[in-house]
Design a protein around this motif. Structure first.
Motif, short mmCIF file in Angstrom:
data_model
loop_
_atom_site.label_atom_id
_atom_site.label_comp_id
_atom_site.label_asym_id
_atom_site.label_seq_id
_atom_site.Cartn_x
_atom_site.Cartn_y
_atom_site.Cartn_z
N TYR A 284 138.63 -76.37 -3.53
CA TYR A 284 137.86 -77.50 -2.90
C TYR A 284 138.93 -78.65 -2.34
O TYR A 284 139.88 -78.91 -2.99
N PRO A 285 138.38 -79.42 -1.31
CA PRO A 285 139.36 -80.30 -0.91
C PRO A 285 139.29 -81.45 -1.82
O PRO A 285 138.56 -81.62 -2.67
N TRP A 286 140.54 -82.06 -1.77
CA TRP A 286 140.85 -83.33 -2.67
C TRP A 286 139.56 -84.21 -2.76
O TRP A 286 139.30 -84.67 -3.75
N GLU A 287 139.12 -84.51 -1.64
CA GLU A 287 138.00 -85.83 -1.41
C GLU A 287 136.94 -85.19 -2.40
O GLU A 287 136.10 -85.85 -3.15
N HIS A 288 136.47 -83.66 -2.12
CA HIS A 288 135.56 -83.32 -2.96
C HIS A 288 135.70 -83.33 -4.57
O HIS A 288 134.80 -83.76 -5.30
N ARG A 289 136.81 -82.88 -4.87
CA ARG A 289 137.23 -83.02 -6.12
C ARG A 289 137.25 -84.33 -6.82
O ARG A 289 136.58 -84.52 -7.94
N LEU B 262 131.04 -75.18 -17.82
CA LEU B 262 131.35 -75.04 -19.29
C LEU B 262 130.30 -75.26 -20.24
O LEU B 262 130.23 -74.41 -20.92
N GLU B 263 129.39 -75.92 -19.50
CA GLU B 263 127.94 -75.92 -20.50
C GLU B 263 127.26 -74.24 -20.29
O GLU B 263 126.58 -73.95 -21.35
N ASP B 264 127.30 -73.93 -19.05
CA ASP B 264 126.66 -72.65 -18.90
C ASP B 264 127.64 -71.37 -19.62
O ASP B 264 126.97 -70.28 -19.57
N ALA B 265 128.57 -71.70 -19.89
CA ALA B 265 129.65 -70.35 -20.26
C ALA B 265 128.83 -70.12 -21.91
O ALA B 265 128.41 -70.80 -22.37
N LEU B 266 129.29 -68.76 -21.84
CA LEU B 266 128.92 -67.95 -23.16
C LEU B 266 129.81 -68.40 -24.18
O LEU B 266 130.99 -68.63 -24.04
N PRO B 267 129.28 -68.21 -25.43
CA PRO B 267 130.13 -68.47 -26.62
C PRO B 267 131.47 -67.76 -26.77
O PRO B 267 131.24 -66.46 -26.59
N GLY B 268 132.72 -68.22 -26.69
CA GLY B 268 133.76 -67.50 -26.98
C GLY B 268 134.43 -67.17 -25.46
O GLY B 268 135.24 -66.01 -25.47
N GLN B 269 133.76 -67.46 -24.49
CA GLN B 269 134.18 -66.97 -23.19
C GLN B 269 135.45 -67.70 -22.75
O GLN B 269 135.79 -68.92 -23.05
N ARG B 270 136.40 -66.97 -22.34
CA ARG B 270 138.00 -67.36 -22.03
C ARG B 270 138.28 -67.43 -20.66
O ARG B 270 139.04 -67.95 -20.06
N GLN B 271 137.29 -66.42 -19.97
CA GLN B 271 137.66 -66.24 -18.31
C GLN B 271 136.30 -66.45 -17.48
O GLN B 271 135.46 -66.20 -18.04
N PRO B 272 136.52 -67.19 -16.35
CA PRO B 272 135.40 -67.48 -15.27
C PRO B 272 134.58 -65.99 -15.12
O PRO B 272 135.60 -65.11 -15.14
N GLY B 273 133.28 -65.84 -15.23
CA GLY B 273 132.83 -64.71 -14.67
C GLY B 273 132.97 -64.40 -13.32
O GLY B 273 133.18 -65.25 -12.45
N ILE B 274 132.65 -63.06 -12.92
CA ILE B 274 132.98 -62.78 -11.31
C ILE B 274 131.98 -63.59 -10.45
O ILE B 274 132.45 -64.10 -9.35
N GLY B 275 130.91 -63.70 -11.08
CA GLY B 275 129.93 -64.35 -10.00
C GLY B 275 130.25 -65.88 -9.85
O GLY B 275 130.14 -66.43 -8.66
N THR C 82 133.22 -67.10 -10.15
CA THR C 82 134.44 -67.10 -9.41
C THR C 82 134.32 -66.85 -8.01
O THR C 82 134.91 -67.74 -7.10
N VAL C 83 133.41 -65.96 -7.46
CA VAL C 83 133.27 -66.04 -6.18
C VAL C 83 132.42 -66.98 -5.46
O VAL C 83 132.82 -67.51 -4.45
N ASN C 84 131.52 -67.51 -6.24
CA ASN C 84 130.76 -68.84 -5.77
C ASN C 84 131.63 -69.95 -5.68
O ASN C 84 131.65 -70.53 -4.35
N LEU C 85 132.46 -69.99 -6.56
CA LEU C 85 133.50 -71.15 -6.47
C LEU C 85 134.48 -71.10 -5.21
O LEU C 85 134.61 -71.84 -4.52
N VAL C 86 134.88 -69.98 -5.04
CA VAL C 86 135.92 -69.66 -4.00
C VAL C 86 135.48 -69.68 -2.53
O VAL C 86 135.61 -70.58 -1.71
N VAL C 87 134.11 -69.32 -2.57
CA VAL C 87 133.37 -69.32 -1.18
C VAL C 87 132.92 -70.73 -0.81
O VAL C 87 132.94 -71.04 0.39
N ALA C 88 132.30 -71.29 -1.73
CA ALA C 88 132.00 -72.86 -1.66
C ALA C 88 132.92 -73.66 -1.34
O ALA C 88 132.91 -74.64 -0.50
N GLY C 89 134.16 -73.56 -2.01
CA GLY C 89 135.35 -74.31 -1.92
C GLY C 89 135.87 -74.06 -0.46
O GLY C 89 136.21 -75.08 0.31
#
Length: 368
Positions: A17-22, A34-47, A49-56
């Motif tokens: 995301y652009p700096w102003e947005h962040r 982080l609130e939606d993450a599963l217990p013990g999750q260490r990696q962002p899910g594929i969904g 990741t794709v959503n964040l990259v596309v939206a960013g």
């Protein structure tokens, strides 16, 4: 430790995301992720990741598009349109000079032209009128002439490529420069804005520098009646030019001193041109560099990677046409260069803003 790893990886994704947005939304978005993450999750899910990259990327393009509407971009477009038109006047002037036939003699000048025809003057005259129209504030006639010249070059390109692919490919940079000029001239700007930004002295420096380059080659062409006699020196400088059958810029002389004299004038003209451009206002100067970056990238690409293809064309006795991958590179490299230049400009100006804010904070900090 697992939560910190996940948070760190999410922050790296949010950097899309652009700096102003962040600055406004990063903490809130990170909290939701982080609130939606599963217990013990260490990696962002594929969904995610794709959503964040596309939206960013969408947000970054949106911020960039809004930035393109600021005054600095319209100022840069006004100056770039005039600079591109002046450059094309000089390039087409060299094309006319290159078509001057050599004087008869025992040993003819090897790269002499076949004579100047009426059509040789048409591109030169068209771009000269464009320059005069821009300087006079006649924006609409300039727009019509620029697009007419560009569309004519595009229409002629297939026949030029079919008959002789070397000059057609090596001259593509002129087509891209014409496109830059057309788009830049079309951007709405106040009357005579380019002249106001450049100033009379800087504009005269640019015009005289470009005219000096053509004058050097005109004088050399008229003075070079023959070559090879009396140990004359022969120099060849590569230049992409689709108006000349050969892709060469040539200087000839019977003495080293005379060639060095020519080169000194060329170097002085180039230095004067660079000095005129580098003394412009920073935001406008940086945007002019962004707009011209695709042209430079195309010149470098053809010069560095298509020499073998050009040599094969000259030696095989029949045209060798480009394959699909080569055409894809010719199209992709200028576009990719433009995107990278825009991103670098955004990063550079963000850094300058941060430095300015830091200096302001230091000045406003009360003295202990």
């Amino acid at each position: 430790m697992t939560g910190r790893d996940l948070e760190s990886r999410y922050r790296r994704l949010l950097a899309v995301y652009p700096w102003e947005h962040r600055r406004r939304y990063e903490d809130e978005m990170l909290g939701v992720l982080l609130e939606d993450a599963l217990p013990g999750q260490r990696q962002p899910g594929i969904g995610d990741t794709v959503n964040l990259v596309v939206a960013g990327l969408r947000a970054r393009l949106g911020w960039t598009a809004r930035g393109l509407t600021d005054r600095a971009w319209s100022d840069a477009a006004a100056v770039t349109g005039l600079l591109a038109a002046l450059t094309l006047v000089a390039v087409n002037g060299h094309a006319v000079i290159s078509n001057i036939p050599p004087a008869p003699g025992p040993e003819h000048y090897p790269f002499g032209g076949d004579g100047i025809g009426a059509l040789d003057w048409l591109p030169l005259g068209t771009w000269a009128v464009v320059c005069l129209a821009l300087l006079a504030g006649l924006r609409r006639p300039a727009i019509v002439l620029v697009w007419a010249a560009l569309l004519t070059d595009i229409a002629l390109l297939p026949s030029q490529y079919g008959s002789n692919p070397i000059p057609a490919v090596s001259g593509l940079w002129q087509l891209v420069l014409g496109l830059v000029a057309a788009v830049a001239v079309t951007v709405r700007a106040p009357r005579r804005r380019a002249l106001a930004l450049l100033g009379t002295r800087r504009l005269l420096t640019i015009v005289l520098a470009l005219a000096t380059v053509d004058a050097v080659f005109l004088i050399n062409r008229l003075a070079s009646d023959s070559i090879g006699a009396n140990g004359s020196v022969f120099y060849v400088f590569h230049l992409h030019d689709n108006k000349v059958p050969r892709r060469n810029l040539e200087l000839t002389s019977g003495s080293d001193a005379q060639v060095m004299f020519y080169l000194a004038f060329l170097a002085a003209a180039v230095l004067a041109l660079l000095a005129a451009l580098t003394t412009m206002d920073g935001p406008v100067r940086r945007r002019i560099a962004v707009l011209l970056a695709p042209v430079v990238a195309l010149v470098v690409l053809v010069e560095q990677t298509f020499d073998g293809w050009a040599v094969s064309n000259m030696n095989m006795g029949h045209p060798i046409y480009l394959v699909a991958a080569q055409w894809a590179a010719l199209a992709a490299v200028p576009l990719l260069t433009l995107v990278i230049a825009l991103l670098l400009l955004t990063r550079r100006e963000h850094t300058l803003r941060m430095v300015a804010l830091g200096r302001t904070a230091d000045r406003n900090q009360p003295t202990p």
